[in-house]
Design a protein around this motif. Structure first.
Motif, short mmCIF file in Angstrom:
data_model
loop_
_atom_site.label_atom_id
_atom_site.label_comp_id
_atom_site.label_asym_id
_atom_site.label_seq_id
_atom_site.Cartn_x
_atom_site.Cartn_y
_atom_site.Cartn_z
N ASP B 18 18.87 14.81 78.06
CA ASP B 18 18.46 13.46 78.41
C ASP B 18 18.84 12.51 77.28
O ASP B 18 19.35 11.42 77.50
CB ASP B 18 16.94 13.45 78.62
CG ASP B 18 16.53 12.41 79.63
OD1 ASP B 18 17.14 12.40 80.72
OD2 ASP B 18 15.64 11.61 79.31
N GLU B 19 18.61 13.00 76.06
CA GLU B 19 18.95 12.20 74.89
C GLU B 19 20.45 12.05 74.73
O GLU B 19 20.96 11.00 74.37
CB GLU B 19 18.38 12.86 73.62
CG GLU B 19 16.92 12.55 73.38
CD GLU B 19 16.36 13.40 72.25
OE1 GLU B 19 17.15 13.92 71.45
OE2 GLU B 19 15.11 13.53 72.19
N ASN B 20 21.15 13.13 74.92
CA ASN B 20 22.59 13.11 74.74
C ASN B 20 23.31 13.96 75.79
O ASN B 20 23.51 15.15 75.60
CB ASN B 20 22.95 13.60 73.33
CG ASN B 20 24.43 13.52 73.07
OD1 ASN B 20 25.21 13.08 73.93
ND2 ASN B 20 24.84 13.94 71.90
N PRO B 21 23.69 13.32 76.87
CA PRO B 21 24.32 14.07 77.96
C PRO B 21 25.73 14.57 77.63
O PRO B 21 26.34 15.25 78.43
CB PRO B 21 24.35 13.05 79.10
CG PRO B 21 24.20 11.72 78.48
CD PRO B 21 23.53 11.90 77.17
N PHE B 22 26.21 14.26 76.44
CA PHE B 22 27.58 14.67 76.07
C PHE B 22 27.63 16.05 75.41
O PHE B 22 28.68 16.47 74.96
CB PHE B 22 28.18 13.63 75.13
CG PHE B 22 28.31 12.26 75.74
CD1 PHE B 22 29.48 11.89 76.38
CD2 PHE B 22 27.27 11.36 75.68
CE1 PHE B 22 29.61 10.63 76.95
CE2 PHE B 22 27.38 10.09 76.25
CZ PHE B 22 28.56 9.73 76.89
N LEU B 55 29.77 13.85 83.08
CA LEU B 55 30.62 12.71 82.68
C LEU B 55 31.16 11.99 83.90
O LEU B 55 31.20 10.77 83.95
CB LEU B 55 31.77 13.20 81.80
CG LEU B 55 31.39 13.78 80.44
CD1 LEU B 55 32.64 14.13 79.65
CD2 LEU B 55 30.53 12.82 79.65
N MET B 58 28.53 9.89 85.51
CA MET B 58 28.29 8.68 84.73
C MET B 58 29.42 7.68 84.93
O MET B 58 29.19 6.48 85.08
CB MET B 58 28.16 9.02 83.25
CG MET B 58 26.81 9.57 82.87
SD MET B 58 26.59 9.62 81.07
CE MET B 58 27.37 11.18 80.71
#
Lengths: 191, 191
Positions: B18-22, B55, B58
């Motif tokens: 959630d914090e960093n979807p990457f 990705l 998004m």
DNA sequence: TTTCTTTTTGGCATCAGGTATTAAAGGTTA
DNA sequence: TAACCTTTAATACCTGATGCCAAAAAGAAA
């Protein structure tokens, strides 16, 4: 074999990807009637990244943009201010100020703190930044507390232009340094 | 191993993404200290798609919203981007960007637009402003549409430093000009 | 025409970041 | 003990690419 000239194909390729950036090379071969190698050479020449990179860029832009907009008022808390002499402000780097993937602060936030302070320290009704020469010495990171010190170096009380030097530190380390030229109007008044 | 870890790990996993979807699965193994297979079973159970799908989702979301929403509130809407060559962004000065008494834009907003663009135009995983030499030629005012053009002047494809020149116009008038030195990382690197 | 150059195509190895499947080891539990 | 859950491992395969090398095709110049 009526192939289009290279130029025209390049234009078409750009247009197609502009319309739909989700196209794979293979899909492009169907539309442009050339081999996949040609498509790839074309992308290379036109500096168009591969599909996955394009998606990644789009994803990052949307992800970052949500978190990078709030730049409302004066940036940082001014903790000390001696008009036309010096000033100090504090600014803590939080989530919305950093690049999501690296945790490094976007330059303009660090600049904004320094700029706000440089303008605030000038005791004049209208003070605007005319120019600046700035240096980002090391990146500021998520969670770090930046404290900026501004010194008015010239043009202290007269009208015209004032020179303000700003140094920003995280702890003992300098992260930013800037020389600002601030325009000031005539009227000396406080709010 | 206790009875709970799985539940807790699932929560942590969700939180991290959630914090960093990457994050890739491999990066998640480092943070959660379990094997990559476990991460994948977890994602399966939690119905979390793989990185590329995330990705893509998004990108699709942002693509759609870019088409529908004008995106005024961002630091410039990038309307054209040729990586390592040039770029154009649009930014409209609204209430929250100006000094309330004068209606003149705070310098750092104009700078932020130029800085964002200068960084965006560099095709690299990590691009940071190293220094800049900027000039505010005339104030930008409430309601004006700033049109920034960036040109990569040097350091186009190599690593190290790139020079980017940015000109900001309101109509035909130039309001800002800046020379940015952008630090770029070593091209394509894994995170 | 022949030669040179540019453009295009093809093949192959490789990569990242996965999916899907099967197997096995370890602890838990009835 | 067998039945089960969780975790790890190994392997084959997928997509959308890259990089490199060679060869064919097309155009231009002698």
């Amino acid at each position: 074999m009526e192939r289009l000239p290279k130029r025209q194909r390049h234009q078409q390729l750009s247009r197609l990807l502009d319309e739909n950036p989700f196209l794979t090379d293979r899909e492009l071969t169907r539309q442009l009637k050339v081999s996949i190698q040609t498509i790839r050479l074309d992308r290379l020449e036109l500096a168009i990244p591969e599909l996955r990179e394009r998606l990644k860029l789009m994803a990052e832009r949307s992800y970052d943009s949500v978190r990078s907009l709030p730049l409302h008022e004066v940036i940082g808390d001014i903790v000390d201010l001696q008009l036309d002499k010096s000033g100090i402000s504090l600014f803590e780097i939080s989530e919305e100020h950093v690049f999501s993937r690296t945790g490094i602060a976007r330059g303009h936030h660090v600049f904004a703190q320094a700029n706000s302070l440089a303008v605030a320290v000038i005791n004049d009704e209208i003070a605007l930044t005319a120019s600046a020469d700035i240096r980002f010495i090391r990146p500021a990171r998520l969670g770090e507390k930046c404290f900026a010190k501004a010194y008015v170096r010239a043009g202290g009380e007269q009208k015209g232009k004032a020179k303000v030097e700003v140094f920003t530190y995280v702890g003992e380390e300098m992260v930013f340094q800037g020389n600002f030229v601030i325009y000031r109007s005539a009227g000396e008044s406080k709010t």
